[in-house]
Design a protein around this motif. Structure first.
Motif, short mmCIF file in Angstrom:
data_model
loop_
_atom_site.label_atom_id
_atom_site.label_comp_id
_atom_site.label_asym_id
_atom_site.label_seq_id
_atom_site.Cartn_x
_atom_site.Cartn_y
_atom_site.Cartn_z
N GLY A 170 8.16 25.36 -21.39
CA GLY A 170 9.58 25.52 -21.12
C GLY A 170 9.98 25.19 -19.69
O GLY A 170 11.11 25.44 -19.29
N ILE A 171 9.06 24.64 -18.91
CA ILE A 171 9.36 24.31 -17.51
C ILE A 171 9.82 22.86 -17.43
O ILE A 171 9.28 21.99 -18.11
N GLY A 186 3.74 20.64 -17.79
CA GLY A 186 4.97 20.34 -18.51
C GLY A 186 4.94 18.96 -19.13
O GLY A 186 4.15 18.10 -18.73
O1 LIG Z 1 -0.64 23.18 -26.75
C1 LIG Z 1 -0.97 23.62 -25.66
O2 LIG Z 1 -2.09 24.05 -25.38
C2 LIG Z 1 -0.02 23.56 -24.63
O3 LIG Z 1 -0.43 23.37 -23.50
C3 LIG Z 1 1.37 23.66 -24.95
C4 LIG Z 1 2.12 23.15 -23.76
O4 LIG Z 1 1.92 23.99 -22.69
C5 LIG Z 1 3.52 23.01 -24.02
O5 LIG Z 1 3.68 22.16 -25.10
C6 LIG Z 1 4.21 22.49 -22.79
O6 LIG Z 1 5.24 21.75 -23.20
P1 LIG Z 1 6.70 21.87 -22.64
O7 LIG Z 1 7.17 23.24 -22.85
O8 LIG Z 1 7.38 20.86 -23.47
O9 LIG Z 1 6.60 21.48 -21.19
#
Ligand SMILES: O=C(O)C(=O)C[C@H](O)[C@H](O)COP(=O)(O)O
Length: 202
Positions: free
Chosen positions: A160-161, A180
């Motif tokens: 979420g960042i 992110g």
């Molecule tokens: O699957 C995992 O082990 C992850 O690391 C999940 C990620 O941390 C998020 O998918 C980050 O994604 P955003 O929130 O879109 O920046």
């Protein structure tokens, strides 16, 4: 020589979290991220081509330090290492997964969300953790609160960042980098490079 965790988290302020659906995107995406100044690249093991993507990036993108994300089993630790992953990231941490991560010989960021999760890592002498999903679990305020009882713990908040929220996290003394996906969407490689450059300068 394997990287140390200190070296890994010092490579850049942001670790791009990459989801590869089309294997052909792997090399140009990683190359654009490296050109923009983000060498540590986490390829999530959520998609079928992920391991092959890690292999290609490791072999074909000079300057990239490719790791595996979404590591949830000991088998995935082995598979990621075989593919050439130089670090491992997990959304959580169970005793058996931590055993496998600690035996891997490469730096890893295991997921924490609660004080008990942090204590479980500290009991093993682990002082770096992912904080996931960061925004949902209290974000900057939660990490400020963690600094009281856990002054030695360092975090890589992820989940979420975006570029607007990242500076508030990076200003915290117990945050070493953030993860992110905002700069890592395949397609327009110049745009990826520009977003990576902005992230690298945070
Ligand atoms: O699957 C995992 O082990 C992850 O690391 C999940 C990620 O941390 C998020 O998918 C980050 O994604 P955003 O929130 O879109 O920046």
């Amino acid at each position: 020589m394997a990287l140390t965790t200190d070296e890994l988290v010092a490579l850049a302020p942001v670790v791009p979290v990459v989801v590869i659906d089309d294997l052909d995107d792997a090399v140009p995406l990683a190359a654009a991220l490296v050109r923009g100044g983000l060498p540590a690249i986490e390829v999530t093991l959520r998609t079928q081509p992920a391991l092959a993507a890690i292999e290609r990036i490791a072999q074909e993108v000079p300057g990239a330090v490719v790791g595996a994300g979404t590591v949830t089993t000991a088998q995935q630790v082995d598979d990621a290492l075989s593919a050439g992953a130089r670090f491992l990231v997990s959304p959580g941490a169970t005793p058996s997964l931590l055993d496998a991560l600690q035996a891997s010989g490469v730096p890893f960021l295991a997921g924490t969300a609660t004080p008990s999760d942090v204590i479980a890592l500290l009991e093993r002498g682990i002082t770096y953790a992912k904080f996931f999903p960061a925004e949902i679990n209290g974000g900057v305020k939660a990490l400020k609160a963690f600094a009281g009882p856990f002054p030695q713990m360092r975090f890589c908040p992820t989940g979420g960042i975006d570029v607007a929220k990242a500076p508030d996290y990076l200003a915290l003394p117990n945050v070493v980098c953030v993860g992110g996906s905002w700069m890592a969407k395949p397609g327009d490689w110049d745009a990826v490079e520009a977003l990576a450059r902005a992230a690298a300068s945070l």
